[in-house]
Design an enzyme around this catalytic site. Structure first.
Site, short mmCIF file in Angstrom:
data_model
loop_
_atom_site.label_atom_id
_atom_site.label_comp_id
_atom_site.label_asym_id
_atom_site.label_seq_id
_atom_site.Cartn_x
_atom_site.Cartn_y
_atom_site.Cartn_z
N PHE A 38 0.87 -1.18 0.00
CA PHE A 38 0.00 0.00 0.00
C PHE A 38 0.90 1.22 0.00
O PHE A 38 1.70 1.40 0.94
CB PHE A 38 -0.83 -0.08 1.28
CG PHE A 38 -1.75 1.05 1.61
CD1 PHE A 38 -3.08 1.02 1.21
CD2 PHE A 38 -1.32 2.12 2.39
CE1 PHE A 38 -3.97 2.04 1.57
CE2 PHE A 38 -2.19 3.14 2.76
CZ PHE A 38 -3.52 3.09 2.35
N ILE A 49 7.62 2.25 2.14
CA ILE A 49 6.54 1.33 1.77
C ILE A 49 6.86 -0.07 2.29
O ILE A 49 7.71 -0.78 1.72
CB ILE A 49 6.30 1.34 0.24
CG1 ILE A 49 6.04 2.78 -0.24
CG2 ILE A 49 5.14 0.40 -0.12
CD1 ILE A 49 4.94 3.55 0.52
N GLU A 59 1.04 3.87 9.83
CA GLU A 59 -0.43 3.88 9.71
C GLU A 59 -1.06 5.00 10.56
O GLU A 59 -2.13 4.85 11.13
CB GLU A 59 -1.02 2.51 10.00
CG GLU A 59 -0.51 1.50 8.97
CD GLU A 59 -1.33 0.26 8.80
OE1 GLU A 59 -2.55 0.33 8.97
OE2 GLU A 59 -0.74 -0.77 8.47
N1 CAA Z 1 -13.38 7.62 6.31
C1 CAA Z 1 -13.96 8.16 5.21
N2 CAA Z 1 -13.64 9.38 4.74
C2 CAA Z 1 -12.71 10.08 5.40
C3 CAA Z 1 -12.06 9.58 6.55
C4 CAA Z 1 -12.42 8.29 6.99
N3 CAA Z 1 -11.84 7.72 8.05
N4 CAA Z 1 -11.17 10.49 6.99
C5 CAA Z 1 -11.27 11.55 6.15
N5 CAA Z 1 -12.20 11.28 5.20
C6 CAA Z 1 -12.62 12.16 4.10
C7 CAA Z 1 -13.28 13.42 4.64
O1 CAA Z 1 -14.66 13.22 4.87
C8 CAA Z 1 -13.02 14.42 3.53
O2 CAA Z 1 -13.97 14.20 2.49
P1 CAA Z 1 -14.49 15.46 1.58
O3 CAA Z 1 -13.27 15.95 0.85
O4 CAA Z 1 -15.50 14.83 0.69
O5 CAA Z 1 -15.02 16.47 2.54
C9 CAA Z 1 -11.66 13.97 3.00
O6 CAA Z 1 -11.47 12.60 3.39
C10 CAA Z 1 -10.55 14.79 3.57
O7 CAA Z 1 -10.66 14.72 5.00
P2 CAA Z 1 -9.95 15.76 5.96
O8 CAA Z 1 -10.23 17.14 5.47
O9 CAA Z 1 -10.26 15.40 7.36
O10 CAA Z 1 -8.41 15.42 5.62
P3 CAA Z 1 -7.08 16.05 6.19
O11 CAA Z 1 -6.25 16.47 5.04
O12 CAA Z 1 -7.38 17.06 7.26
O13 CAA Z 1 -6.33 14.77 6.81
C11 CAA Z 1 -5.88 12.97 8.30
C12 CAA Z 1 -6.93 13.85 7.61
C13 CAA Z 1 -6.68 12.11 9.26
C14 CAA Z 1 -4.85 13.78 9.06
C15 CAA Z 1 -5.19 12.09 7.21
O14 CAA Z 1 -4.37 12.86 6.37
C16 CAA Z 1 -4.38 10.98 7.79
O15 CAA Z 1 -4.92 9.94 8.20
N6 CAA Z 1 -3.03 11.15 7.85
C17 CAA Z 1 -2.16 10.05 8.26
C18 CAA Z 1 -1.75 9.24 7.09
C19 CAA Z 1 -1.36 7.86 7.47
O16 CAA Z 1 -1.93 7.21 8.33
N7 CAA Z 1 -0.34 7.35 6.78
C20 CAA Z 1 0.08 6.00 6.98
C21 CAA Z 1 0.67 5.45 5.72
S1 CAA Z 1 0.41 3.75 5.46
C22 CAA Z 1 1.54 2.92 6.40
O17 CAA Z 1 2.13 3.46 7.29
C23 CAA Z 1 1.70 1.48 6.06
C24 CAA Z 1 2.84 0.79 6.70
O18 CAA Z 1 3.99 1.12 6.51
C25 CAA Z 1 2.59 -0.39 7.52
#
Ligand code: CAA
Length: 380
Positions: free
Chosen positions: A123, A157, A363
């Site tokens: 992912f 990743i 995550e």
């Molecule tokens: N479910 C559905 N929709 C969602 C949602 C959710 N949980 N969270 C946000 N959305 C939607 C919102 O409703 C919004 O929709 P609209 O544009 O239609 O209004 C859109 O997404 C944008 O939402 P926000 O304005 O709240 O977004 P934001 O820019 O303020 O960011 C955040 C929100 C929660 C900070 C997000 O950016 C986030 O989760 N950041 C962290 C990223 C992350 O977890 N990265 C991990 C990478 S993967 C990994 O780590 C894998 C690995 O190595 C093991």
């Protein structure tokens, strides 16, 4: 309220516990020391149904549920956190979204082999300058006739080095000032994709992560996962489930550190008897046990809500936040109880300490989990 596990859940936990104890744990220290990808363990996890626990049998999975997945993750991660996160990425971050948004052709081509453990998925959301602020990615996909052309890079990743398939998020259009995204699903060996060598990290040494580069990678409609321009929602909903997997990984790491601390406290003698007789040690063990139990319960609650089709965004964030910070604290105290021996590699608790640390970062960092929790509290 019923806290009992079903027969099937107990069965998968027992299979995972047995496999983890007999096959994973004996290899974990060496895999960590040498940074070796656990090829055999991943293959065996596929045979046991652990690579697609909650995916229906018709799509290659074990046809169980998210609670079963969390229970199996506890056990595998207790033995080896690297093997645990490989399982977690394939289950939560790859199979789950393909099951949810994939069409039948995508499920046949990508989901079935990954859920069966014959292939591996990853992912790709994070970029060098876009981690917590995930929407600001610069990787972009442009329409060109009937094709899409992908350019950019993704980093950290997990499983990127070994994965056969990947889900990549890329900016697709601007709606007013706001960037929209596609979620794209494709094989990792397409022309224009380069994988950098594995990152050197503090912990989870056997679970390789890397940077991926995309240079004019040619895709088409068959590679679009879910609705066009809705990729950010695909990522967010996927991470709601993924955070349950990482919470479960943290519980497993905490359990390993706790068990070692209890065993050592009973065996090590000082001041006329086992150190377990000393209140200073008892208080540490008591605090560790409470945190471990709370972490486990929060994780299972989030998994149960997911299984019952309920909203679990808040609860997954709570579980991930609490379990990851508890794992670091429990591993920290386990080292303290072991004294100087805990600081050496001989007793293995230092590995749990190093492995625990990443669960507070990937995550979604603890700070992001707090933002998600606060947003929910203030909205509801
Ligand atoms: N479910 C559905 N929709 C969602 C949602 C959710 N949980 N969270 C946000 N959305 C939607 C919102 O409703 C919004 O929709 P609209 O544009 O239609 O209004 C859109 O997404 C944008 O939402 P926000 O304005 O709240 O977004 P934001 O820019 O303020 O960011 C955040 C929100 C929660 C900070 C997000 O950016 C986030 O989760 N950041 C962290 C990223 C992350 O977890 N990265 C991990 C990478 S993967 C990994 O780590 C894998 C690995 O190595 C093991």
């Amino acid at each position: 309220m019923n806290f009992d596990l079903t027969e099937d859940q107990l069965a998968i936990r027992n299979v995972a516990r047995d496999f983890a104890t007999r096959e994973v744990e004996p290899q974990a220290a060496k895999l960590d020391k040498t940074g070796t990808w656990p090829t055999d363990l991943v293959r065996k996890m596929g045979e046991l149904g652990f690579m697609g626990v909650a995916i229906p049998g018709e799509w290659g999975g074990a046809g169980m549920d998210a609670v079963s997945y969390a229970l199996a993750m506890f056990e595998i991660s207790r033995a080896c956190a690297s093997t645990g996160v490989i399982m977690s990425v394939n289950n939560s971050l790859f199979c789950d979204p393909v099951m949810k948004w994939g069409n039948d052709q995508q499920k046949t081509e990508y989901l079935k082999p990954c859920a069966a453990g014959d292939k591996l998925g990853c992912f790709a959301l994070t970029e060098p300058m876009s981690g917590s602020d995930a929407q600001t990615m610069v990787t972009a996909v442009e329409k060109s006739g009937s094709n899409y052309i992908l350019n950019g890079s993704k980093n950290f990743i997990t499983c990127g080095t070994e994965a056969d398939f990947m889900i990549v998020f890329a900016g697709s259009a601007r709606d007013g000032g706001k960037l929209k995204h596609h979620a794209l699903l494709f094989p990792t060996n397409l022309p224009g994709i380069t994988k950098a060598p594995a990152d050197e990290k503090l912990g989870i040494h056997a679970a390789h992560s890397c940077t991926l580069y995309f240079e004019n990678v040619k895709l088409d409609d068959s590679h679009l996962l879910g609705p066009a321009h809705q990729g950010f929602k695909v990522a967010m909903v996927t991470l709601d489930g993924g955070r349950i997997g990482i919470a479960a990984q943290a519980v497993g790491i905490a359990r390993a550190a706790f068990d070692k601390a209890v065993a050592y406290a009973k065996e090590r003698k000082a001041f006329g008897g086992p150190i377990a007789n000393l209140q200073a040690i008892q208080f540490m063990l008591a605090d560790m046990k409470v945190k471990l139990d709370v972490a486990e319960m929060l994780t299972l609650r989030a998994a149960w809500l997911k299984d019952n089709g309920r909203k679990h965004n808040l609860e997954a964030a709570e579980a991930k936040l609490f379990a990851s910070e508890a794992a670091t604290e429990i591993a920290h105290k386990a080292i303290q109880i072991h004294g100087g021996y805990g600081y050496t590699v001989e007793y293995g608790v230092e590995r749990h300490y190093r492995d625990a640390r990443i669960t507070e970062i990937y995550e979604g960092t603890s700070e992001i989990q707090r933002l998600v929790i606060a947003a929910s509290v203030l909205r509801d």
